[in-house]
Design a protein around this motif. Sequence first.
Motif, PDB file in Angstrom:
ATOM      1  N   PHE A  89       0.748  -1.290   0.041  1.00 37.81           N
ATOM      2  CA  PHE A  89      -0.080   0.067  -0.005  1.00 37.81           C
ATOM      3  C   PHE A  89       1.042   1.199   0.015  1.00 37.81           C
ATOM      4  O   PHE A  89       1.888   1.036   0.257  1.00 37.81           O
ATOM      5  N   PHE A  90       0.326   2.341  -0.097  1.00 40.10           N
ATOM      6  CA  PHE A  90       1.021   3.409  -0.218  1.00 40.10           C
ATOM      7  C   PHE A  90       1.011   4.002   1.267  1.00 40.10           C
ATOM      8  O   PHE A  90       0.232   3.967   2.102  1.00 40.10           O
ATOM      9  N   ARG A  91       2.369   4.400   1.576  1.00 45.95           N
ATOM     10  CA  ARG A  91       2.533   4.828   3.098  1.00 45.95           C
ATOM     11  C   ARG A  91       1.317   5.918   3.401  1.00 45.95           C
ATOM     12  O   ARG A  91       0.959   6.012   4.577  1.00 45.95           O
ATOM     13  N   LYS A  92       1.252   6.865   2.600  1.00 46.87           N
ATOM     14  CA  LYS A  92       0.214   8.072   2.957  1.00 46.87           C
ATOM     15  C   LYS A  92      -1.164   7.510   3.217  1.00 46.87           C
ATOM     16  O   LYS A  92      -1.768   8.049   4.142  1.00 46.87           O
ATOM     17  N   ASP A  93      -1.662   6.382   2.535  1.00 43.79           N
ATOM     18  CA  ASP A  93      -2.911   5.827   2.770  1.00 43.79           C
ATOM     19  C   ASP A  93      -2.880   5.008   4.018  1.00 43.79           C
ATOM     20  O   ASP A  93      -3.736   5.289   4.912  1.00 43.79           O
ATOM     21  N   PHE A  94      -1.786   4.487   4.551  1.00 43.23           N
ATOM     22  CA  PHE A  94      -1.439   3.994   5.786  1.00 43.23           C
ATOM     23  C   PHE A  94      -1.632   4.952   6.817  1.00 43.23           C
ATOM     24  O   PHE A  94      -2.334   4.706   8.042  1.00 43.23           O
ATOM     25  N   ILE A  95      -1.065   5.932   6.842  1.00 41.71           N
ATOM     26  CA  ILE A  95      -0.874   6.980   7.904  1.00 41.71           C
ATOM     27  C   ILE A  95      -2.358   7.656   7.731  1.00 41.71           C
ATOM     28  O   ILE A  95      -2.799   7.865   8.950  1.00 41.71           O
ATOM     29  N   ALA A  96      -3.091   7.802   6.772  1.00 42.39           N
ATOM     30  CA  ALA A  96      -4.508   8.472   6.821  1.00 42.39           C
ATOM     31  C   ALA A  96      -5.134   7.918   7.909  1.00 42.39           C
ATOM     32  O   ALA A  96      -6.253   8.388   8.205  1.00 42.39           O
ATOM     33  N   VAL A  97      -5.177   6.529   8.120  1.00 39.62           N
ATOM     34  CA  VAL A  97      -5.985   5.643   8.918  1.00 39.62           C
ATOM     35  C   VAL A  97      -5.428   5.597  10.248  1.00 39.62           C
ATOM     36  O   VAL A  97      -5.845   4.540  10.998  1.00 39.62           O
ATOM     37  N   ASN A  98      -4.186   5.927  10.152  1.00 40.11           N
ATOM     38  CA  ASN A  98      -3.423   6.094  11.577  1.00 40.11           C
ATOM     39  C   ASN A  98      -2.652   4.598  11.851  1.00 40.11           C
ATOM     40  O   ASN A  98      -2.573   3.922  13.102  1.00 40.11           O
ATOM     41  N   GLY A  99      -2.433   3.779  10.656  1.00 39.08           N
ATOM     42  CA  GLY A  99      -1.923   2.629  10.742  1.00 39.08           C
ATOM     43  C   GLY A  99      -2.594   1.390  11.392  1.00 39.08           C
ATOM     44  O   GLY A  99      -3.649   1.486  11.389  1.00 39.08           O
ATOM     45  N   TYR A 100      -1.560   0.548  11.902  1.00 35.28           N
ATOM     46  CA  TYR A 100      -2.147  -0.434  12.949  1.00 35.28           C
ATOM     47  C   TYR A 100      -2.792  -0.022  14.171  1.00 35.28           C
ATOM     48  O   TYR A 100      -2.124   1.007  14.684  1.00 35.28           O
ATOM     49  N   ASN A 101      -3.707  -0.694  14.355  1.00 36.07           N
ATOM     50  CA  ASN A 101      -4.496  -0.584  15.655  1.00 36.07           C
ATOM     51  C   ASN A 101      -3.831  -1.253  16.964  1.00 36.07           C
ATOM     52  O   ASN A 101      -3.662  -2.391  16.844  1.00 36.07           O
ATOM     53  N   GLU A 102      -2.905  -0.474  17.749  1.00 41.69           N
ATOM     54  CA  GLU A 102      -2.152  -1.010  18.765  1.00 41.69           C
ATOM     55  C   GLU A 102      -2.933  -1.502  19.967  1.00 41.69           C
ATOM     56  O   GLU A 102      -2.462  -1.901  20.995  1.00 41.69           O
ATOM     57  N   ASP A 103      -4.467  -1.342  20.044  1.00 50.90           N
ATOM     58  CA  ASP A 103      -5.151  -2.098  21.132  1.00 50.90           C
ATOM     59  C   ASP A 103      -5.102  -3.630  20.538  1.00 50.90           C
ATOM     60  O   ASP A 103      -5.525  -4.389  21.660  1.00 50.90           O
ATOM     61  N   PHE A 104      -4.657  -3.979  19.698  1.00 54.37           N
ATOM     62  CA  PHE A 104      -4.521  -5.542  19.200  1.00 54.37           C
ATOM     63  C   PHE A 104      -3.220  -5.919  20.053  1.00 54.37           C
ATOM     64  O   PHE A 104      -2.182  -5.557  19.877  1.00 54.37           O
ATOM     65  N   LYS A 105      -3.697  -6.919  20.952  1.00 51.83           N
ATOM     66  CA  LYS A 105      -2.543  -7.462  21.475  1.00 51.83           C
ATOM     67  C   LYS A 105      -2.801  -9.142  21.458  1.00 51.83           C
ATOM     68  O   LYS A 105      -3.786  -9.436  21.344  1.00 51.83           O
ATOM     69  N   GLY A 106      -1.524  -9.884  21.346  1.00 53.72           N
ATOM     70  CA  GLY A 106      -1.860 -11.077  20.947  1.00 53.72           C
ATOM     71  C   GLY A 106      -2.285 -11.266  19.404  1.00 53.72           C
ATOM     72  O   GLY A 106      -2.675 -10.352  18.826  1.00 53.72           O
ATOM     73  N   TRP A 107      -2.332 -12.541  19.083  1.00 54.83           N
ATOM     74  CA  TRP A 107      -2.413 -12.819  17.640  1.00 54.83           C
ATOM     75  C   TRP A 107      -3.931 -12.686  17.354  1.00 54.83           C
ATOM     76  O   TRP A 107      -4.792 -13.037  17.904  1.00 54.83           O
ATOM     77  N   GLY A 108      -4.041 -12.304  16.199  1.00 50.81           N
ATOM     78  CA  GLY A 108      -5.314 -12.019  15.455  1.00 50.81           C
ATOM     79  C   GLY A 108      -5.842 -10.978  15.088  1.00 50.81           C
ATOM     80  O   GLY A 108      -6.257 -10.222  15.782  1.00 50.81           O
ATOM     81  N   ARG A 109      -6.467 -10.624  13.859  1.00 54.88           N
ATOM     82  CA  ARG A 109      -7.063  -9.607  13.323  1.00 54.88           C
ATOM     83  C   ARG A 109      -6.550  -8.252  13.204  1.00 54.88           C
ATOM     84  O   ARG A 109      -7.302  -7.455  12.640  1.00 54.88           O
TER      85      ARG A 109
END
Length: 268
Positions: free
Chosen positions: A181-201
């Motif tokens: 993906f384009f990095r700017k698109d990733f940044i536009a949604v604030n990247g990965y959600n760090e509320d995810f802990k442990g494997w999955g989703r």
Amino acid sequence: MKPSFTSSLVISTYNWPEALSLVLKSVNNQKILPDEIIIADDGSSDETKDVIEMFKGKLKSPLIHVWHKDEGFRKSVILNKAIAIAKGDYIIQADGDCILHPLFVKDHLSLAEASVYLYGSRVNIQKHYLKTLFENKKIRFGVFSKGIKKRTRTIRIPLLSFLYKKSTKFSKKYRGCNTSFFRKDFIAVNGYNEDFKGWGREDSELALRLHNFGIKARRLRYKGILYHIYHNEKSKDRLEINNEIEQNTITNKVTWCKNGIESYLNEE
């Protein structure tokens, strides 16, 4: 021919230096190299660092090691940290247990398009073949190779890949080990959600937010091939909680996660 934009290959890893060594060997075998390679290391020991240092002298592109302390499965966090420092306009993402076809990077770059993310599938290297794989340091496979399944996914026919068009819908075939993906698109949604802990989703939830933001998906079929090395499944003790986070993204059409890449960008 390389595109006009720059690219970063981001490879996530955790304490499997033997596999990472094969992955980096396959990176060194790419027909077109990315402008940089970033290892997103979720707290591995020094053995992984030693492998990376060894390859720094072999690879023609800069090899960067982004590491944080091991505090359990925090793939979302380390990927955000890696992509935050990435210099490439375009991010190609793979896992440290996935051997890349020699044209993997070229294939992703060839179909890169603004406001579109790409996703490919994976060929599975079977458990019984691991001893041979590591002893022979094998990185090349074909449709008739031993030790693999889902072998039709090894077939590369670029003309047929154009049968797969852009879509506004999320596909359950999406895998974060083979995406770009384009990095700017990733940044536009604030990247990965760090509320995810442990494997999955963590991967699928990102893709869902990209869709909610208006980014389309295109499946890489007959191009963008990689080979996933068998390993035991990760603990799924957080999966129910992670499912709830993802369901909230779907129900409320979330585009922005509160805890994402933004905090690392502010450190620049």
